[in-house]
Scaffold this active site. Structure first.
Site, PDB file in Angstrom:
ATOM      1  N   SER A  13       0.752  -1.537  -0.005  1.00  0.00           N
ATOM      2  CA  SER A  13      -0.250   0.274   0.136  1.00  0.00           C
ATOM      3  C   SER A  13       0.626   1.838  -0.130  1.00  0.00           C
ATOM      4  O   SER A  13      -0.198   2.391  -0.292  1.00  0.00           O
ATOM      5  CB  SER A  13      -0.973   0.022   1.063  1.00  0.00           C
ATOM      6  OG  SER A  13      -1.635  -1.031   0.843  1.00  0.00           O
ATOM      7  N   THR A  51      -5.202 -16.197   4.028  1.00  0.00           N
ATOM      8  CA  THR A  51      -5.148 -15.792   5.825  1.00  0.00           C
ATOM      9  C   THR A  51      -5.001 -17.146   6.347  1.00  0.00           C
ATOM     10  O   THR A  51      -4.573 -17.069   8.095  1.00  0.00           O
ATOM     11  CB  THR A  51      -6.320 -15.321   6.073  1.00  0.00           C
ATOM     12  OG1 THR A  51      -7.760 -16.929   6.075  1.00  0.00           O
ATOM     13  CG2 THR A  51      -7.103 -14.701   6.054  1.00  0.00           C
ATOM     14  N   TYR A  70     -10.959   1.924   5.459  1.00  0.00           N
ATOM     15  CA  TYR A  70      -9.468   1.909   4.431  1.00  0.00           C
ATOM     16  C   TYR A  70      -9.788   0.977   3.421  1.00  0.00           C
ATOM     17  O   TYR A  70     -10.608  -0.045   3.506  1.00  0.00           O
ATOM     18  CB  TYR A  70      -8.097   1.190   5.433  1.00  0.00           C
ATOM     19  CG  TYR A  70      -7.086   1.447   4.514  1.00  0.00           C
ATOM     20  CD1 TYR A  70      -6.269   2.085   4.695  1.00  0.00           C
ATOM     21  CD2 TYR A  70      -6.952   0.402   3.868  1.00  0.00           C
ATOM     22  CE1 TYR A  70      -4.704   1.918   4.621  1.00  0.00           C
ATOM     23  CE2 TYR A  70      -5.746  -0.088   3.263  1.00  0.00           C
ATOM     24  CZ  TYR A  70      -4.468   1.156   3.511  1.00  0.00           C
ATOM     25  OH  TYR A  70      -4.057   0.323   2.801  1.00  0.00           O
ATOM     26  N   SER A  71      -9.910   1.281   2.164  1.00  0.00           N
ATOM     27  CA  SER A  71     -10.470   1.083   1.006  1.00  0.00           C
ATOM     28  C   SER A  71      -9.535   0.474   0.122  1.00  0.00           C
ATOM     29  O   SER A  71      -8.818   1.919  -1.410  1.00  0.00           O
ATOM     30  CB  SER A  71     -11.446   1.677   0.294  1.00  0.00           C
ATOM     31  OG  SER A  71     -11.921   1.151  -0.837  1.00  0.00           O
ATOM     32  N   ASN A  72      -9.126  -0.720  -0.374  1.00  0.00           N
ATOM     33  CA  ASN A  72      -7.205  -0.332  -1.147  1.00  0.00           C
ATOM     34  C   ASN A  72      -9.048  -0.735  -2.749  1.00  0.00           C
ATOM     35  O   ASN A  72      -8.484   0.010  -3.877  1.00  0.00           O
ATOM     36  CB  ASN A  72      -7.454  -2.229  -1.425  1.00  0.00           C
ATOM     37  CG  ASN A  72      -5.987  -2.655   0.001  1.00  0.00           C
ATOM     38  OD1 ASN A  72      -5.164  -2.200  -0.895  1.00  0.00           O
ATOM     39  ND2 ASN A  72      -6.603  -3.459   1.148  1.00  0.00           N
ATOM     40  N   GLY A 112       2.712   0.659   3.797  1.00  0.00           N
ATOM     41  CA  GLY A 112       2.663  -0.679   2.889  1.00  0.00           C
ATOM     42  C   GLY A 112       2.520  -2.132   4.043  1.00  0.00           C
ATOM     43  O   GLY A 112       4.128  -2.042   3.878  1.00  0.00           O
TER      44      GLY A 112
END
Length: 386
Positions: free
Chosen positions: A90, A153, A190-192, A333
């Site tokens: 990020s 995950t 937070y939004s990728n 990031g």
């Protein structure tokens, strides 16, 4: 930072410490100097938490210092390269926002342009309306778009999915399968997905690929020789430290080889990121009006404030308070075993970049310990008198 960033994973082995002294070297007999000594101490403190490899770069008044700690490979024990490559995750958001703001300064697009104007029909349905979401919302994480990036995950998911490519359209569709978190501009999350859409808008405005725009506007002018776009390539250019992830079950896994979930992911170095952020904050990349817009911030959400205490978010840029007074800017990031933290003073004269090749994701507490140790390195560098 991705969905996994708050619990970003990685290594818990206290590997053989191999350190490199800061640069430039001090004259013989005088020792490394306080800045280099402090940097090495802080890098060693991160390694002591179980982070396999650390490389850090600090710039103070034109002088550059580098420190490494730990090993690049748990099997061979080879030392951490002083300017190794890593996936910046990020941290790329600051780069995308810079290109978008350059286009705004050229009057080719506006911050208040809607998503619908540039990507008609892309954002709609289930409460979503691209006519109400602006470019500013996307870059500020205030669009309300739910964040639902692809990724693993567990160790099993990593081994099963590590070579799976993802398209922007697939990532956007995944986010739009959820209702909005809040109306556009009414909150922060937070939004990728927002930055995926911002990249798509840049391509629509320019008629060129996002990587071409970044290369011609930032990478080539600044001489960022270690920066590249892996695309669907699962390996990194050399030199690089191997990446490790400590999963919630306690299993440490080498996750170096994988295709990033982000089709626009970037690989870079501490040198290149240091140069980019210093150029950005010193005004070399944006006109004053656009840099001021980038630095106009809003409060982050409560969960992210655990990671960024006192943090405020501008347009692809984070503002955080310094313990010695004032504030600093940057963008962290975290993904695929690599964790990156950056910080630069408002005038661009002092900066710090640290890359860690292990993500301690077995617990939130462990992740926050890693974050705090890296924060200490950055803040010590920016607050030091010499």
């Amino acid at each position: 930072m991705s969905r996994r960033s708050l619990l970003a994973a990685a290594a818990g082995i206290a590997a053989l410490a191999v350190t490199a002294a800061a640069a430039p070297p001090a004259p013989a007999g005088t020792g490394p100097g306080p800045a280099a000594t402090r940097l090495q101490r802080d890098a060693d403190s991160i390694h002591a938490l179980g982070v396999t490899g650390v490389q850090a770069r600090v710039t103070i008044g034109g002088r550059h210092f580098v420190a490494t700690s730990g090993v690049a490979d748990r099997v061979t024990g080879r030392p951490v390269p002083r300017d190794g490559r890593f996936r910046i995750a990020s941290t790329r958001k600051a780069v995308v926002a810079t290109v978008a703001l350059q286009l705004v300064g050229e009057h080719r697009m506006g911050l208040d342009d809607t998503v619908e104007r540039w990507l008609p029909g892309v954002v709609h349905g289930d409460g979503h309306d691209g006519r109400r979401i602006t470019v500013r919302h996307l870059l500020q994480n205030s669009s309300g778009l739910h964040d639902d990036p692809a990724g693993y995950t567990t160790p099993e998911e990593y081994h099963d999915q590590r070579y799976d490519p993802h398209t922007r359209e697939e990532l956007v569709a995944g986010a739009l399968s959820h209702r909005p978190d809040f109306p556009p501009g009414a909150g922060w999350a937070y939004s990728n997905t927002g930055f995926v859409l911002a990249g798509m808008i840049i391509e629509r405005v320019t008629g060129r690929s996002l990587s071409e725009e970044i290369n011609d506007r930032i990478v080539r002018p600044l001489g960022l020789r270690g920066t590249s776009w892996p695309g669907a390539e699962p390996t990194l250019p050399r030199p690089h430290a191997r990446a490790y992830e400590l999963f919630p079950g306690g299993e440490l896994v080498d996750v170096t080889e994988q295709v990033s979930w982000d089709p626009d992911s970037m690989v870079s170095t501490t040198r290149d990121l240091d140069r980019f952020f210093r150029a950005l904050l010193s005004g070399a990349l944006l006109p004053p009006a656009q840099l001021a817009a980038m630095k106009r911030t809003v409060r982050v959400s409560a969960d992210i404030e655990q990671v960024w205490p006192g943090g405020r978010y501008g347009l692809g840029l984070v503002r955080r308070p310094l313990p010695c007074g004032g504030a600093y800017w940057g963008h962290d990031g975290g993904d695929a075993g690599y964790i990156t933290q950056t910080g630069v003073t408002a005038d661009g004269r002092r900066s710090a970049v640290v890359s860690m090749s292990t993500a301690l994701g077995d617990s939130l507490d462990h992740r926050l310990q890693q974050q705090r140790a890296a924060d200490t390195l950055v803040q010590n560098a920016l607050c030091a008198r010499r």
